[in-house]
Each structure stands twice: as structure tokens, then as C-alpha cells.
Motif scaffolding. Structure first.
Motif, short mmCIF file in Angstrom:
data_model
loop_
_atom_site.label_atom_id
_atom_site.label_comp_id
_atom_site.label_asym_id
_atom_site.label_seq_id
_atom_site.Cartn_x
_atom_site.Cartn_y
_atom_site.Cartn_z
N ARG A 540 49.81 37.50 40.07
CA ARG A 540 50.83 36.62 40.62
C ARG A 540 50.27 35.92 41.84
O ARG A 540 49.38 36.44 42.53
N ASP A 541 50.78 34.74 42.15
CA ASP A 541 50.34 34.02 43.35
C ASP A 541 50.41 34.93 44.56
O ASP A 541 51.42 35.62 44.79
N GLY A 542 49.34 34.94 45.35
CA GLY A 542 49.31 35.72 46.57
C GLY A 542 48.65 37.07 46.43
O GLY A 542 48.28 37.69 47.45
N ASP A 543 48.49 37.59 45.21
CA ASP A 543 47.74 38.84 45.04
C ASP A 543 46.32 38.64 45.57
O ASP A 543 45.69 37.61 45.31
N VAL A 544 45.82 39.62 46.28
CA VAL A 544 44.45 39.54 46.78
C VAL A 544 43.50 39.99 45.67
O VAL A 544 43.67 41.06 45.07
N VAL A 545 42.51 39.16 45.39
CA VAL A 545 41.50 39.45 44.37
C VAL A 545 40.14 39.56 45.05
O VAL A 545 39.80 38.75 45.92
N ARG A 546 39.39 40.57 44.66
CA ARG A 546 38.04 40.77 45.20
C ARG A 546 37.02 40.63 44.07
O ARG A 546 37.08 41.36 43.08
N LEU A 547 36.12 39.69 44.24
CA LEU A 547 35.00 39.48 43.33
C LEU A 547 33.73 39.84 44.08
O LEU A 547 33.47 39.29 45.16
N CYS A 548 32.95 40.77 43.54
CA CYS A 548 31.71 41.18 44.22
C CYS A 548 30.58 41.25 43.20
O CYS A 548 30.50 42.19 42.39
N ALA A 549 29.71 40.25 43.23
CA ALA A 549 28.57 40.23 42.31
C ALA A 549 27.55 41.30 42.68
O ALA A 549 26.84 41.80 41.80
N GLU A 550 27.47 41.66 43.93
CA GLU A 550 26.51 42.66 44.37
C GLU A 550 26.84 44.03 43.77
O GLU A 550 25.98 44.73 43.24
N GLN A 551 28.12 44.40 43.83
CA GLN A 551 28.56 45.69 43.31
C GLN A 551 28.99 45.62 41.84
O GLN A 551 29.21 46.65 41.20
N GLY A 552 29.15 44.40 41.32
CA GLY A 552 29.55 44.24 39.93
C GLY A 552 31.01 44.58 39.69
O GLY A 552 31.35 45.20 38.67
N THR A 553 31.89 44.15 40.60
CA THR A 553 33.31 44.51 40.48
C THR A 553 34.19 43.27 40.52
O THR A 553 33.86 42.26 41.13
N LEU A 554 35.34 43.40 39.88
CA LEU A 554 36.37 42.36 39.88
C LEU A 554 37.71 43.08 39.89
O LEU A 554 38.12 43.67 38.89
N GLN A 555 38.40 43.01 41.04
CA GLN A 555 39.59 43.83 41.24
C GLN A 555 40.75 43.01 41.77
O GLN A 555 40.56 42.14 42.64
N ALA A 556 41.94 43.29 41.24
CA ALA A 556 43.17 42.87 41.89
C ALA A 556 43.56 43.97 42.86
O ALA A 556 43.78 45.12 42.44
N LEU A 557 43.59 43.65 44.16
CA LEU A 557 43.86 44.67 45.18
C LEU A 557 45.38 44.86 45.31
O LEU A 557 45.99 44.51 46.33
N VAL A 558 45.95 45.41 44.25
CA VAL A 558 47.39 45.64 44.16
C VAL A 558 47.60 47.14 44.03
O VAL A 558 46.79 47.83 43.38
N ASP A 559 48.66 47.66 44.63
CA ASP A 559 48.96 49.09 44.53
C ASP A 559 48.93 49.53 43.06
O ASP A 559 49.56 48.89 42.20
N PRO A 560 48.18 50.59 42.74
CA PRO A 560 48.02 50.99 41.34
C PRO A 560 49.33 51.22 40.60
O PRO A 560 49.45 50.86 39.42
N ALA A 561 50.32 51.81 41.28
CA ALA A 561 51.61 52.06 40.62
C ALA A 561 52.31 50.75 40.30
O ALA A 561 52.87 50.57 39.20
N GLU A 562 52.28 49.82 41.25
CA GLU A 562 52.89 48.52 41.01
C GLU A 562 52.15 47.78 39.91
O GLU A 562 52.77 47.15 39.03
N TRP A 563 50.80 47.87 39.92
CA TRP A 563 50.00 47.19 38.90
C TRP A 563 50.32 47.73 37.50
O TRP A 563 50.47 46.96 36.55
N ALA A 564 50.43 49.04 37.38
CA ALA A 564 50.72 49.65 36.08
C ALA A 564 52.10 49.25 35.58
O ALA A 564 52.30 49.09 34.36
N ALA A 565 53.06 49.07 36.50
CA ALA A 565 54.43 48.75 36.09
C ALA A 565 54.64 47.25 35.85
O ALA A 565 55.63 46.86 35.23
N ARG A 566 53.72 46.42 36.34
CA ARG A 566 53.93 44.97 36.28
C ARG A 566 53.81 44.46 34.83
O ARG A 566 52.93 44.85 34.09
N GLU A 567 54.70 43.55 34.46
CA GLU A 567 54.70 42.98 33.12
C GLU A 567 53.78 41.77 33.02
O GLU A 567 53.49 41.11 34.01
N GLN A 568 53.36 41.51 31.79
CA GLN A 568 52.56 40.33 31.53
C GLN A 568 53.42 39.07 31.67
O GLN A 568 54.62 39.10 31.42
#
Length: 606
Positions: A540-568
Motif C-alpha cells: 500500500r502507498d506509504g509502506d517502507v520497502v527496503r531493496l538491498c543488492a549487497e545482502q540480496g534482500t527485498l522486504q516490505a518493512l511491515v509488521d509481520p502480523a499485519e502483513w500476514a492479515a493484509r488482503e491482496q
């Protein structure tokens, strides 16, 4: 030189993973060879139909004692790279006669230009044009009246499509015949500058059009190192060209003699001779690894992270992005060609070109020197540069260093010790990133995201000033099943402008970026895609996203419980117009990008 242990390990990994499918493929090709493909085994009425269209070759064809070369051509005169093929068939028939063979145009394949369709509806047909080309190649060769084939194609989907189709006739010897790049127009850096000025409203449409025409000005391949020219580099490494054929300009004596040599070579490697080299045996696990290595060593197009897996699958070989990632850690960057440098492919060729790069990689044990080749006797022949001596084709050894070390480097002094490709994984899925042209201080971007469902909406937001900040631009519903996975090339200028202003900017998408993607970090080919439940659809607009080519990660920095419950989010309706509705079946059955994004291969179980 002993093969580098990591190259050997990745190859062994591919061989083991592919063992069952590769064995089944080779068994099928053996059955095809023995199942009546010789023309004398066909019925007389069948042969009469095949010969009716020719007068000058009919008597030779009737003899049935010489190779008949099927020409599969992507000629059209709208696409500059393929316009050069206009007179090739009639010339090739003469050269075939010189070699004691015959040649016929077996069929044509469609060849669309991504440069024309970029940013418009037609681009949504682009990826699936590859499947269409593969099927068209199969139709052309299905007449079973050919003992070999010459494949005339250069650009983005055309070479992969030709190869995918050709490999289903893997018992035949085949070569790819390129037409060469147009001569240099304005500098690519100047072209990019005017594009960015236009994106900011500081250049007029007339100024932009004049700039573009100065860049794309004549017959031949575009001169930047995008997907089309990456195709040529890979064909050299797979031994499917006459050595050094990639970048000789059209309408030159050298280009003519390279094409003539290709026709003569095909006549030499048929199954009735002593040097039978069928394409299904040439394209093995070693060839696929060699193609991946040169792609990484030259900073080639990210589109081949889709195309090479699809090509490999057609030959019963299974590769994945981890193979690319592991190879990238040990393969150095040896070329700086736009967008990874200022030189175009003509400058690359003048500085040493593909053959210089292959020489260095072979010297370091980073390619399979023992790979079977079709265009010459050994892989070592692809480390020598073609030239003319008294109008005859010869090959010469390179000097120790290139004529321009700022364009082509040696193994001892590479531009980077790695190839510049990374896999990114995290709670958003699995994506790729090309960092060979990205400054290292931008390999990690962490910022609030702005979510869009198409690239036009991104451009509108850019023009409205809504993106003038640190931002991760997310463009979803751009995968194979959603809309055919178009390139999002029109995002390059606005994102480049934002980065030039000092903002921390990145792109995250389940679509493709241009084969000429460059300085803005872009997590692309994100899988699983949004349509069907990919996690990119939760952003969703405003979610913080972290892209790190050095570590090879792509993450939505959203609380895991909220992320699991969020609908498509809801998917947009299927697109109509420009023939897109005709490709609905392909969208429905397409595989994920890492498997090649192919409906045809998926449906065939390949």
C-alpha cells in the motif's frame, strides 16, 4: 586453462537437475533423425509440392543427394535490424550452390520492434511474440524437406524464439546469421540527456524526435547494448555464429563474407558428412553456461534472465536465477558498453568486441573450452577476430590488451570483479537486479513506496511532482499472466531525473525493464506476480520497502502480523484492443519469469 571450480559446480548442478529431461530430449532427437527426415523417403507428390515454387534449383533438388538448407527469416522493412535481410535468401542460394547444396525459404516469422511499441499497448504482445516466433519456426521446418537450417534474426524476442523452435528440430545442423549494427549516430549519453530534458519539460517534442532519429538512423541493429546485441554476444558464446559475426556492419564486404561462410559451413556439418553437428547437441549444458557467463561479463540485458531459461528448457535443460547469481560472483565485468558505459557496440567491436572477451574468459577458465560449436571447429576459434585479406575471410589473434581498455578490459584488470547480477529475496518474493551500471552507494534503497498499476500512472504522478522525494516506485500487474510482461522502458527517464535531483529512488515490479536498463536500481521480474496472489499485491502507498543488492534482500518493512492479515488488492480488468485479447490463452497458462515466462513451454511440460 583448467575450468574454474565454480563454473564446473554450477554446470554440474544444471546437469544433475536436468538429467531426466535432457535424456528424454536427446532420445526424441535420435528418433526424429531416424524417422524419415531424408527427402528420398518422402512421397513423390509431397516432394513435387516442395519443389514447385523453384525453377533454378528443381533439378538439383530432385537428385536428393545434397543438403537442402531451410531459411527461416524474420525479414521486414519496418524493423531496421531485420530490413537488412531483404536480399539474403537469393544470395544464400548462390552460396549454397557453391558448396554443393541447395537452399529454400522455409518460412517467415513475425518480428516486432520493442522500440516502436515501448510504452504503448502493442508492448503487451512482445514477450508472447517469442512463443509465436517459436511456433512459426516449427511450422517452417515441419515440412521435413530440409537437412539443415539458417536462422535469420537478431532482435529481442526473435533470436530466443527462433532458437526455442529450432531446438525442437535438434537433429538438424543450424546457424544463426546476424545482419550487424547500424553505424554510430549521436552518442547514447546525448540521447539519454535529451530524453531526460523532455521528461522534465525542458525539450520540445521536435527536439526529442530529431535526437531519436539521429540515434536510430539507418538499417541495422540499434547500437546500444540492449537485448538484441546481448543476443549476438550469447550466440557467439554458444558457437551458433560464424566466429566474430556479431557486429560487422551491414552492406560491407566483411558482412557478406561472414554470411557466405555460414552457408558453406552448414553444408559441411550435415549428417551425411564426417562432421555432423546437430543444434540439439551443440546447445547443451556447457553452451548454456557459456551464454550466461558472457552475458554477465559484458553487463548484458536482464531480459535474458527470462529468455535463456526458456531456450534451455526447449533443449531439456533446467536453469534458474541461482545459477546466474553464483556465476555472477566469479565472472568479472570485462566490457563497458552503453548503458554500462559510454561506448556503443561499434566502439565495443573496434576495441576488441565479443572475440576479445571470449579470449579472456577462456584464458581464465571461465568458459567451457570443450563445448561443441556449430560455426567453427572449437570454442577457441571464437577468440579470434575476423578480417579480410585480399577479399578473403581470415581470422587474426588479438593483441594482449584491447585498443581501448576503457571499453574492453583484460582479466587482469577488470572493471569489476563480479558480473553485476543479484537475486533478491524476501517477503515480497524473488526478483532480479542488474547493478553493473548502478553506483554502489545506491545498491541499498529504503524508502516509502508509491504503488501503481501501470507505467502511465507513474508518468502522470512524476509530471505532477508527486514523486519528488525518496521513493520506491512499485508497478504491479505487469507479469506474464497479467498483461504479457511488457518492458517498462518509459520509466527510465523520469526515474533518472528523480535520481539526478538527489532523491533515493528504486523501482520494484513484476514486469520487465528495458534491455538497456541502467543507473536506477530496479528489482524486476518479481515472482510470484501480483495476479494470482503475489505479495507485491499487498503493498500500500506509504509502506517502507527496503531493496538491498549487497545482502540480496527485498522486504516490505511491515509488521509481520499485519502483513500476514493484509488482503491482496483487486486486479484490473483484462485489457482489450491492439489484438491483446487474442493472447488471452497465453496469459492464462504462462509460467513464472524464472521458468522463462512461456505459455507454450509450460503447456508442453518442458
Amino acid at each position: 586453462m583448467t575450468l574454474h571450480p565454480e563454473i564446473a559446480a554450477v554446470t554440474d548442478r544444471i546437469i544433475e537437475r536436468s538429467r531426466e529431461k535432457r535424456a528424454a530430449y536427446l532420445a526424441l532427437m535420435a528418433r526424429e533423425l531416424g524417422s524419415g527426415n531424408d527427402r528420398p523417403k518422402l512421397g513423390c507428390a509431397n516432394l513435387a509440392h516442395a519443389y514447385a515454387g523453384t525453377d533454378e534449383q528443381r533439378d538439383e533438388l530432385k537428385l536428393g543427394d545434397r543438403m537442402n538448407i531451410g531459411i527461416v527469416t524474420a525479414y521486414n522493412d519496418m524493423l531496421s535490424a531485420h530490413a537488412v535481410y531483404y536480399r539474403y535468401p537469393e544470395q544464400m542460394k548462390i552460396w549454397a550452390h557453391e558448396a554443393g547444396a541447395t537452399a529454400q525459404v522455409a518460412g517467415g516469422v513475425p518480428a516486432m520492434c520493442d522500440g516502436v511499441t515501448q510504452g504503448y499497448q502493442g508492448m503487451e504482445l512482445s514477450l508472447f511474440s517469442r512463443d509465436t516466433i517459436a511456433m512459426s519456426t516449427a511450422v517452417a521446418l515441419s515440412h521435413r524437406t530440409f537437412e539443415g537450417a539458417a536462422l535469420l534474426g537478431i532482435c529481442d524476442k526473435i533470436v530466443p524464439g527462433l532458437l526455442i523452435g529450432a531446438l525442437r528440430f535438434g537433429h538438424l545442423p543450424m546457424l544463426l546469421i546476424p545482419g550487424g549494427p547500424m553505424r554510430t549516430g549521436i552518442a547514447n549519453k546525448e540521447k539519454a540527456r535529451v530524453r531526460e530534458l523532455y521528461a522534465e519539460g525542458k525539450a520540445t517534442r521536435d527536439e526529442l524526435l530529431d535526437s531519436e532519429i539521429a540515434a536510430y538512423h539507418s538499417k541495422g541493429t540499434c547500437t546500444f547494448y540492449g537485448t538484441a546485441n546481448s543476443n549476438q554476444m550469447m550466440m557467439e558464446a554458444m558457437g551458433l555464429h560464424i566466429p566474430g559475426a556479431s557486429f560487422a556492419n551491414p552492406n560491407t564486404k566483411l558482412r557478406q563474407e561472414l554470411t557466405r561462410a555460414a552457408v558453406h559451413r552448414l553444408a559441411d556439418i550435415g549428417w551425411k558428412g564426417e562432421d555432423y553437428r546437430p543444434i540439439g547437441h551443440v546447445v547443451d549444458e556447457r553452451a548454456i553456461v557459456n551464454a550466461a557467463v558472457v552475458l554477465l561479463a559484458t553487463g548484458g540485458s536482464t531480459n535474458h534472465l527470462i529468455h535463456l531459461p526458456a531456450i534451455a528448457r526447449s533443449a531439456g535443460i533446467l536453469i534458474d536465477w541461482e545459477d546466474f547469481d553464483r556465476l555472477s560472483r566469479v565472472v568479472p565485468l570485462l566490457a563497458r558498453v552503453y548503458p554500462n558505459g559510454s561506448a556503443d557496440v561499434n566502439g565495443f567491436e573496434d576495441a576488441g568486441g565479443p572475440t576479445f572477451v571470449i579470449r579472456e574468459l577462456l584464458k581464465g577458465g571461465l568458459m567451457h573450452a570443450d563445448a561443441l560449436t556449430a560455426g567453427s571447429d572449437t570454442m577457441a576459434d571464437y577468440a579470434r577476430k575476423p578480417d579480410l585479406e585480399d577479399d578473403k575471410l581470415v581470422w587474426r589473434d588479438h593483441d594482449a590488451i584491447s585498443s581501448d581498455p576503457g571499453i574492453v578490459a583484460t582479466l587482469d584488470a577488470p572493471f569489476s570483479v563480479e558480473g553485476g547480477f543479484r537475486i533478491l529475496t524476501g517477503n515480497l518474493g524473488r526478483a532480479c537486479i542488474k547493478v553493473s551500471a548502478v553506483d554502489e552507494d545506491r545498491w541499498t534503497i529504503e524508502a516509502p513506496c508509491r504503488v501503481f498499476d501501470d507505467q502511465q500512472a507513474v508518468q502522470d504522478a512524476f509530471k505532477a511532482g508527486e514523486l519528488d522525494r525518496d521513493v520506491v516506485v512499485v508497478v504491479r500487474f505487469q507479469g506474464p499472466r497479467a498483461n504479457g510482461m511488457p518492458e517498462l522502458h518509459k520509466l527510465t527517464p523520469p526515474l533518472g531525473v528523480l535520481q539526478n535531483k538527489g532523491f533515493r529512488v528504486a523501482l520494484v515490479t513484476d514486469g520487465r525493464m528495458s534491455g538497456a536498463s541502467g543507473k536506477v536500481p530496479a528489482a524486476i521480474h518479481l515472482s510470484p506476480e501480483a495476479l494470482g496472489g503475489g505479495p507485491i499485491g499487498k503493498l500500500r502507498d506509504g509502506d517502507v520497502v527496503r531493496l538491498c543488492a549487497e545482502q540480496g534482500t527485498l522486504q516490505a518493512l511491515v509488521d509481520p502480523a499485519e502483513w500476514a492479515a493484509r488482503e491482496q488488492c483487486a486486479a484490473p480488468p483484462p485489457a482489450e484492443g491492439t489484438g491483446r485479447e487474442l493472447f488471452a490463452l497465453m496469459r492464462l497458462t504462462a509460467s513464472e519469469a524464472e521458468m522463462g515466462g512461456s505459455a507454450m513451454l509450460s503447456a508442453a511440460g518442458l
